[in-house]
Design an enzyme around this catalytic site. Structure first.
Site, PDB file in Angstrom:
ATOM      1  N   ASP A   1       9.224  -2.013 -27.941  1.00 30.58           N
ATOM      2  CA  ASP A   1       7.712  -1.932 -27.397  1.00 30.58           C
ATOM      3  C   ASP A   1       7.749  -2.108 -25.947  1.00 30.58           C
ATOM      4  OD1 ASP A   1       6.898  -1.753 -30.007  1.00 30.58           O
ATOM      5  OD2 ASP A   1       6.722  -3.971 -30.311  1.00 30.58           O
TER       6      ASP A   1
ATOM      7  N   CYS B   1       1.882   2.676   3.533  1.00 32.96           N
ATOM      8  CA  CYS B   1       3.015   1.888   4.131  1.00 32.96           C
ATOM      9  C   CYS B   1       4.487   2.636   3.202  1.00 32.96           C
ATOM     10  CB  CYS B   1       3.267   0.487   3.990  1.00 32.96           C
ATOM     11  SG  CYS B   1       1.633  -0.340   4.631  1.00 32.96           S
TER      12      CYS B   1
ATOM     13  N   ASP C   1       1.284  -2.320 -32.647  1.00 32.42           N
ATOM     14  CA  ASP C   1       2.338  -1.886 -33.403  1.00 32.42           C
ATOM     15  C   ASP C   1       2.183  -2.520 -34.546  1.00 32.42           C
ATOM     16  OD1 ASP C   1       5.144  -1.325 -33.400  1.00 32.42           O
ATOM     17  OD2 ASP C   1       5.526  -3.517 -33.426  1.00 32.42           O
TER      18      ASP C   1
ATOM     19  N   ASP D   1       5.565  -6.560 -29.868  1.00 29.13           N
ATOM     20  CA  ASP D   1       6.373  -7.749 -30.016  1.00 29.13           C
ATOM     21  C   ASP D   1       7.810  -7.501 -30.005  1.00 29.13           C
ATOM     22  OD1 ASP D   1       6.556  -6.965 -32.595  1.00 29.13           O
ATOM     23  OD2 ASP D   1       7.083  -9.013 -33.377  1.00 29.13           O
TER      24      ASP D   1
ATOM     25  N   CYS E   1       1.000  -1.085   0.007  1.00 26.33           N
ATOM     26  CA  CYS E   1      -0.138   0.048   0.298  1.00 26.33           C
ATOM     27  C   CYS E   1       0.781   1.174   0.075  1.00 26.33           C
ATOM     28  CB  CYS E   1      -1.085   0.074   1.257  1.00 26.33           C
ATOM     29  SG  CYS E   1       0.060   0.253   2.608  1.00 26.33           S
TER      30      CYS E   1
END
Length: 738
Positions: free
Chosen positions: A636, A18, A433, A632, A15
């Site tokens: 990317d 914290c 892409d 891919d 969180c």
């Protein structure tokens, strides 16, 4: 003032509150300049003055403010390795507690079930409440230690989350059962024989631990992606120093060094060619499949592969300044900026937990003080807490997600987390892409156009003979295309590569030249009416080559990265789902728009440089859209991480898959449609489960508070809500991801 930065891994970080506690604790220390804790990666980065403090001293001072185990501090440059160690430590932490808890919970469960099904006396020993109390004790307080630590942290910040609910529920069930066991007379009148809920406390703890293990495993993707990126760098390089060539470690290269690269070697750092020429495969950086011809004055990128010739380049960017290192940095930053998942449960829980505590407290005060019945006060307050115990809530999300991700795997869609499922449901735009995603990513021979009075088969035979002498992928596409068309390829002689123009050779006594229009001009060959045909091919996104035989134009051939057969259908179905589909590519706009027209995409983002893809995704997000990126290539990876949801094509690079949230096992874009459809079905199922989880609380808590539901009935309702959740989640098994 000289400063250094260290990285302290934090296992199990969940969180933002914290993280803020750890930052404040670190910044209070003498010598600390700044601190930043990233709950997504589990890293506490601290900038400090070495003369005033040390990493070990910082870690020791911060440990008191952390409810989570801290790893050994390491220099910030070792962050990816530190994260890997932290992830492994977190997995070990939760796995050890999960298996330990499961081993002790099983006999408790068997003992309780034997009584429930009416077996007389139950199973000896296992049905004994004292034995169950002893077995459940370490499960709740050791196995569930992280829940109590997390609950304590959130309570200090006056908030509540899943940890709070788990801690209160298991604590209430166990303590009530223990008090009822030790002092049965306190409950005389409420029941002839007190009931115990040791199995409820143990089962809830174990189930939540299973979920934490799955989550910890899923969170390991960031460091994996970065380690793979780092592994692509060349380890050594040939550098010219003092007039001679010598081999040195790649990290010893400094700006200005002259570096020699031979065929088949990786370029070690970024630089500019000063001598020689070659074709470089930049697909690992640019994602584009076609090698790029480079000559003196052109820029080269570190980690790319040299294919054909030798060259010498001057190093310009080394170390953290290289393109590859910048991509690593972008992946780290983009993944660290992702929003926390499971907001819905946490948001509801933040209101639900305080409400339950108020109701339980009010019930106790009313019955014990106003009604003067201490026994009723204790029983009714405990009944409220027991029915609020999150058995069903603990099952609601993970059960649906486990079934949903299983269905995805059956369809070739690997979904790495529940957060990815949740995000896929909310998508508004999908950025695709081009190369390797919409197209096959491999060049193919598409057209053979002979000049007048020239035979097409003979033209292709001559072209294939010449191109057989070249290692360039475009040339190999011509040779492969000829063989696929059953053309016999003869042997060529006197092969010559003409950088920037094309190639030439002698075939069966004929002089054959293949290349650009500049080559024809150099040879003084008139292309005639084939210019219009070549330009039309270029407008379709293809790469045309002119062919001259014995000084006369013979025809035009074209090579292209062709569409995947499923791409138009997949894009049409994405539109049917109400999504905006956008194509992203580094290609020139004319080629990009030609491809877009073929598949039905209206919006094209063309001529995007490798390092700008993540920024382009940010711009689309700035339009107020929730965006998925599908790609891919290594280039990317930052965009996949920056997007709200990253989807990697399984036929692509390992780095892209590691940085993504969802991986398609094949290159079929219809997998994107499957993932989104499955996400919508799964998250709809989760919401139904949460309804079942809370409806029992909504009805049962008030009834328990007014004394109309005993702890026995509260436990039964709690169990019934869990059964409802599991049965509802099972409906997902019938889902067909189309």
């Amino acid at each position: 003032m000289n400063t250094e930065t260290c990285c302290i891994p934090v296992a199990g970080m969940r969180c933002n509150s914290c993280a803020a506690d750890l930052e404040r604790a670190a910044e209070c220390q003498k010598g600390v300049v700044s601190a930043h804790c990233n709950p997504a990666t589990g890293h506490l980065h601290v900038e400090y003055v070495p003369a005033a403090t040390s990493p070990d001293a910082i870690q020791a001072s911060v440990a008191g403010a952390s409810p989570y185990p801290l790893g050994e501090p390491v220099p910030a440059a070792e962050g990816p390795d530190a994260e890997q160690r932290a992830r492994l430590a977190e997995i070990r932490y939760f796995k050890s507690r999960m298996w330990f808890s499961a081993a002790l919970t099983l006999p408790i469960l068997l003992g309780s079930l034997s009584v429930m099904v009416g077996l007389k006396g139950g199973i000896p020993l296992l049905s004994n409440p004292w034995v169950q109390a002893v077995l459940a004790l370490p499960v709740v307080f050791w196995g569930g230690a992280s829940f109590f630590a997390g609950a304590g942290s959130t309570l200090r910040n006056r908030t509540a989350d899943m940890n709070t609910l788990v801690a209160i529920g298991t604590f209430a069930a166990y303590v009530y059962s223990l008090v009822a066991l030790m002092f049965p007379s306190l409950f005389h009148g409420a029941s002839a024989m007190p009931d115990y809920y040791f199995e409820a406390a143990a089962v809830v703890t174990t189930l939540i631990l299973v979920g934490r293990v799955l989550e910890a495993v899923a969170k390991g993707n960031t460091s994996e992606a970065i380690r793979k990126l780092m592994g692509m760098q060349a380890k050594t390089a040939r550098v010219i120093r003092d007039g001679r060539e010598q081999e040195v470690p790649a990290d010893a290269i400094v700006p200005g060094d002259l570096v020699v690269v031979r065929p088949g070697e990786k370029v070690p750092v970024d630089g500019e060619i000063v001598e020689g020429s070659s074709a470089l495969d930049e697909s690992m950086i640019t994602g584009e499949s076609l090698p790029v011809q480079k000559a003196a004055g052109d820029q080269v990128i570190g980690a790319t592969m040299n294919k054909t010739g030798s060259f010498t380049f001057r190093a310009t960017r080394v170390g953290k300044e290289t393109v590859l290192q910048q991509i690593v940095k972008m992946v780290e930053e983009a993944q660290g900026s992702k929003a926390p998942i499971q907001r819905l449960v946490d948001r509801v829980t933040s209101y639900f937990v305080p409400s339950v505590l108020w109701v339980a407290g009010a019930a106790f005060i009313y019955w014990a003080v106003v009604a003067g019945n201490l026994n009723a006060g204790v029983i009714n307050a405990v009944a409220v807490l027991i029915i609020a115990c999150p058995c069903a809530l603990g099952l609601a999300t993970p059960t649906s997600i486990m079934i949903g991700t299983g269905k995805g795997a059956e369809s070739g869609v690997l979904i790495k987390s529940g957060g990815a499922l949740e995000m896929a449901r909310r998508l508004q735009a999908v950025v695709l892409d081009k190369t390797g995603t919409i197209t096959k990513g491999e060049p193919e021979l598409t057209d053979v156009i002979p000049a007048e009075a020239v035979d097409g088969q003979e033209l292709l035979r001559l072209c294939a003979a010449v191109e057989a002498g070249s290692e360039h992928p475009l040339a190999q596409a011509v040779v492969t295309g000829a063989r696929d068309r059953a053309v016999d390829v003869p042997k060529a002689e006197d092969f010559t590569a003409l950088p920037g123009y094309g190639v030439s050779a002698t075939v069966d006594g004929h002089g054959v030249a293949i290349g650009s229009r500049k080559l024809l001009q150099e040879l003084e060959v008139d292309p005639g009416n084939l210019v219009a045909r070549a330009e039309a091919l270029a407008a379709e996104g293809k790469t045309p080559f002119y062919v001259a035989v014995d000084g006369t134009i013979a025809g035009v051939i074209a090579v292209a990265d062709t569409l995947k057969p499923s791409s138009p259908e997949a894009i049409g179905r994405l539109k049917e789902l109400g999504l905006e589909v956008i194509m992203l590519t580094g290609d020139n706009r004319r080629t990009a728009e030609a491809v877009a027209r073929q598949v039905g995409i209206d919006r094209v983002l063309a001529e995007v440089l490798p390092g700008d893809k993540a920024e382009t995704i940010r711009k689309v997000q700035s339009e107020g859209k929730i965006v998925a990126m599908v790609g891919d290539g290594i280039n990317d990876a930052p965009a996949l991480a920056q997007a709200d949801l990253g989807i990697a094509i399984g036929t692509g690079t390992d780095v892209a898959m590691a940085a993504a949230d969802i991986t398609l096992m094949t290159g079929d874009l219809r997998g994107v449609v499957k993932a989104i459809s499955l996400s919508r079905a799964t998250m709809g199922n989760v919401k139904e489960n949460l309804f079942f989880a809370y409806i029992y609380n909504g009805i049962g808590v008030p009834l328990a508070a007014v004394g109309l539901m005993s702890p026995i009935l509260a436990g039964a309702a709690m169990a019934l809500s869990s059964v409802s959740v599991v049965l509802n989640a099972s409906r997902l098994r019938r889902f067909r991801a189309g």
